[in-house]
Design a protein around this motif. Sequence first.
Motif, PDB file in Angstrom:
ATOM      1  N   GLU A 105      40.167  39.488  32.316  1.00  0.00           N
ATOM      2  CA  GLU A 105      39.088  40.262  32.906  1.00  0.00           C
ATOM      3  C   GLU A 105      39.644  41.438  33.700  1.00  0.00           C
ATOM      4  OE1 GLU A 105      35.158  41.311  34.316  1.00  0.00           O
ATOM      5  OE2 GLU A 105      35.986  40.335  32.536  1.00  0.00           O
ATOM      6  N   PHE A 106      40.768  41.232  34.382  1.00  0.00           N
ATOM      7  CA  PHE A 106      41.401  42.296  35.160  1.00  0.00           C
ATOM      8  C   PHE A 106      41.938  43.394  34.240  1.00  0.00           C
ATOM      9  CE2 PHE A 106      45.294  44.043  37.134  1.00  0.00           C
ATOM     10  CZ  PHE A 106      44.746  44.564  38.301  1.00  0.00           C
ATOM     11  N   CYS A 107      42.643  42.983  33.170  1.00  0.00           N
ATOM     12  CA  CYS A 107      43.213  43.955  32.234  1.00  0.00           C
ATOM     13  C   CYS A 107      43.651  43.224  30.968  1.00  0.00           C
ATOM     14  CB  CYS A 107      44.399  44.671  32.876  1.00  0.00           C
ATOM     15  SG  CYS A 107      45.321  45.758  31.755  1.00  0.00           S
ATOM     16  N   ARG A 108      43.100  43.605  29.824  1.00  0.00           N
ATOM     17  CA  ARG A 108      43.459  42.964  28.552  1.00  0.00           C
ATOM     18  C   ARG A 108      44.960  43.078  28.283  1.00  0.00           C
ATOM     19  NH1 ARG A 108      38.108  42.020  29.407  1.00  0.00           N
ATOM     20  NH2 ARG A 108      36.894  41.742  27.488  1.00  0.00           N
ATOM     21  N   ARG A 109      45.517  44.224  28.604  1.00  0.00           N
ATOM     22  CA  ARG A 109      46.950  44.427  28.334  1.00  0.00           C
ATOM     23  C   ARG A 109      47.806  43.528  29.225  1.00  0.00           C
ATOM     24  NH1 ARG A 109      50.445  47.816  25.843  1.00  0.00           N
ATOM     25  NH2 ARG A 109      52.403  48.299  26.893  1.00  0.00           N
ATOM     26  N   GLN A 110      47.427  43.402  30.502  1.00  0.00           N
ATOM     27  CA  GLN A 110      48.176  42.518  31.397  1.00  0.00           C
ATOM     28  C   GLN A 110      48.184  41.097  30.854  1.00  0.00           C
ATOM     29  OE1 GLN A 110      46.630  40.521  34.887  1.00  0.00           O
ATOM     30  NE2 GLN A 110      47.978  41.756  36.182  1.00  0.00           N
ATOM     31  N   TRP A 111      47.026  40.628  30.401  1.00  0.00           N
ATOM     32  CA  TRP A 111      46.940  39.273  29.842  1.00  0.00           C
ATOM     33  C   TRP A 111      47.879  39.128  28.649  1.00  0.00           C
ATOM     34  CZ3 TRP A 111      45.495  37.970  24.857  1.00  0.00           C
ATOM     35  CH2 TRP A 111      45.394  36.592  24.598  1.00  0.00           C
ATOM     36  N   ALA A 112      47.873  40.111  27.753  1.00  0.00           N
ATOM     37  CA  ALA A 112      48.700  40.025  26.549  1.00  0.00           C
ATOM     38  C   ALA A 112      50.191  40.064  26.878  1.00  0.00           C
ATOM     39  CB  ALA A 112      48.345  41.163  25.590  1.00  0.00           C
ATOM     40  N   LEU A 113      50.576  40.893  27.850  1.00  0.00           N
ATOM     41  CA  LEU A 113      51.987  40.949  28.244  1.00  0.00           C
ATOM     42  C   LEU A 113      52.459  39.596  28.767  1.00  0.00           C
ATOM     43  CD1 LEU A 113      52.133  44.432  30.026  1.00  0.00           C
ATOM     44  CD2 LEU A 113      53.216  43.814  27.865  1.00  0.00           C
TER      45      LEU A 113
ATOM     46  N   VAL B  40      46.911  50.117  27.241  1.00  0.00           N
ATOM     47  CA  VAL B  40      46.460  50.062  28.625  1.00  0.00           C
ATOM     48  C   VAL B  40      45.269  51.001  28.846  1.00  0.00           C
ATOM     49  CG1 VAL B  40      48.011  51.902  29.432  1.00  0.00           C
ATOM     50  CG2 VAL B  40      47.213  50.166  31.034  1.00  0.00           C
ATOM     51  N   LYS B  41      44.331  50.553  29.679  1.00  0.00           N
ATOM     52  CA  LYS B  41      43.257  51.412  30.174  1.00  0.00           C
ATOM     53  C   LYS B  41      43.566  51.658  31.644  1.00  0.00           C
ATOM     54  CE  LYS B  41      39.679  49.893  26.941  1.00  0.00           C
ATOM     55  NZ  LYS B  41      38.313  49.335  26.790  1.00  0.00           N
ATOM     56  N   THR B  42      44.127  52.820  31.931  1.00  0.00           N
ATOM     57  CA  THR B  42      44.634  53.088  33.269  1.00  0.00           C
ATOM     58  C   THR B  42      43.499  53.257  34.287  1.00  0.00           C
ATOM     59  OG1 THR B  42      44.728  55.454  32.759  1.00  0.00           O
ATOM     60  CG2 THR B  42      46.726  54.157  32.417  1.00  0.00           C
ATOM     61  N   GLY B  43      43.822  52.952  35.524  1.00  0.00           N
ATOM     62  CA  GLY B  43      42.860  53.072  36.614  1.00  0.00           C
ATOM     63  C   GLY B  43      43.507  52.678  37.924  1.00  0.00           C
ATOM     64  N   GLN B  44      42.703  52.619  38.980  1.00  0.00           N
ATOM     65  CA  GLN B  44      43.217  52.250  40.289  1.00  0.00           C
ATOM     66  C   GLN B  44      43.809  50.838  40.292  1.00  0.00           C
ATOM     67  OE1 GLN B  44      43.531  54.049  43.184  1.00  0.00           O
ATOM     68  NE2 GLN B  44      42.976  55.803  41.909  1.00  0.00           N
TER      69      GLN B  44
ATOM     70  N   GLY C 254      35.229  42.951  41.400  1.00  0.00           N
ATOM     71  CA  GLY C 254      35.091  42.553  40.005  1.00  0.00           C
ATOM     72  C   GLY C 254      34.702  41.091  39.852  1.00  0.00           C
ATOM     73  N   ASP C 255      34.637  40.653  38.590  1.00  0.00           N
ATOM     74  CA  ASP C 255      34.177  39.299  38.276  1.00  0.00           C
ATOM     75  C   ASP C 255      35.309  38.346  37.926  1.00  0.00           C
ATOM     76  OD1 ASP C 255      31.529  40.058  38.623  1.00  0.00           O
ATOM     77  OD2 ASP C 255      31.255  40.583  36.514  1.00  0.00           O
ATOM     78  N   GLU C 256      36.583  38.771  38.036  1.00  0.00           N
ATOM     79  CA  GLU C 256      37.658  37.933  37.514  1.00  0.00           C
ATOM     80  C   GLU C 256      37.731  36.559  38.168  1.00  0.00           C
ATOM     81  OE1 GLU C 256      39.953  41.211  39.930  1.00  0.00           O
ATOM     82  OE2 GLU C 256      38.218  41.105  38.605  1.00  0.00           O
TER      83      GLU C 256
END
Length: 218
Positions: free
Chosen positions: A18-26, A183-187, A116-118
């Motif tokens: 939920e926080f970041c799809r790429r983080q989860w995959a890494l 990655v979808k970059t952001g704060q 967020g909802d994580e």
Amino acid sequence: MGNNEDQYLMLSGLQHFEFCRRQWALIHIEQQWEENVKTIEGQHLHQKADQPFVREKRGEKLIVRAMPIQSHHLKLNGICDVVEFIENPDGVELAGMNGLFLPYPVEYKRGKPKKGDEDIIQLVAQAICLEEMLLCKVDKGFLYYHEIKHRVEVPINETFKNKVTEMAKEMHHYYDNRHTPKVKTGQHCKSCSLQHICLPKLMMKHSVKSFIEGRLNE
């Protein structure tokens, strides 16, 4: 896919997803990890909460720590920090206990409530597991935030349950195909423990091909 539990994913990964799809995959596909202050503090807090096989009776409440859970529907498994079983005439029987009980998951978090909802997503997934395992209705859970020393009650509704179901399907799709999303970059990148592995700033730069195409179209 059947009910081959070797193919089940970690329930705790929902929060990363939920926080970041790429983080989860890494973390869960590429098996990469890097500690920062937040992850270390979070691990310390969970070590205090996760005391396996500890059952404590307080009046009409039975407290179970580090309870293993799973869902064949979501094909996820994990551990609840704490499950509080409260005596209730609409509850279920528990081995070695008199009376009927309803379970309420309690998840311990290092910081304070997030925008967020994580955190909620992870708690709802735990509720789904408990409902499936115990054949009962779990209508709420609790998030305990260490920074504010306070627990927040979270209603378990169908909207969040449907979101968790869709997220679990998406996670399995990425995992089965061993695909790491871009990655979808952001704060949120600033607080990510994997920013030095992910290198989000590089993903923001134009490729050589796009640079050349852009100059040719000028």
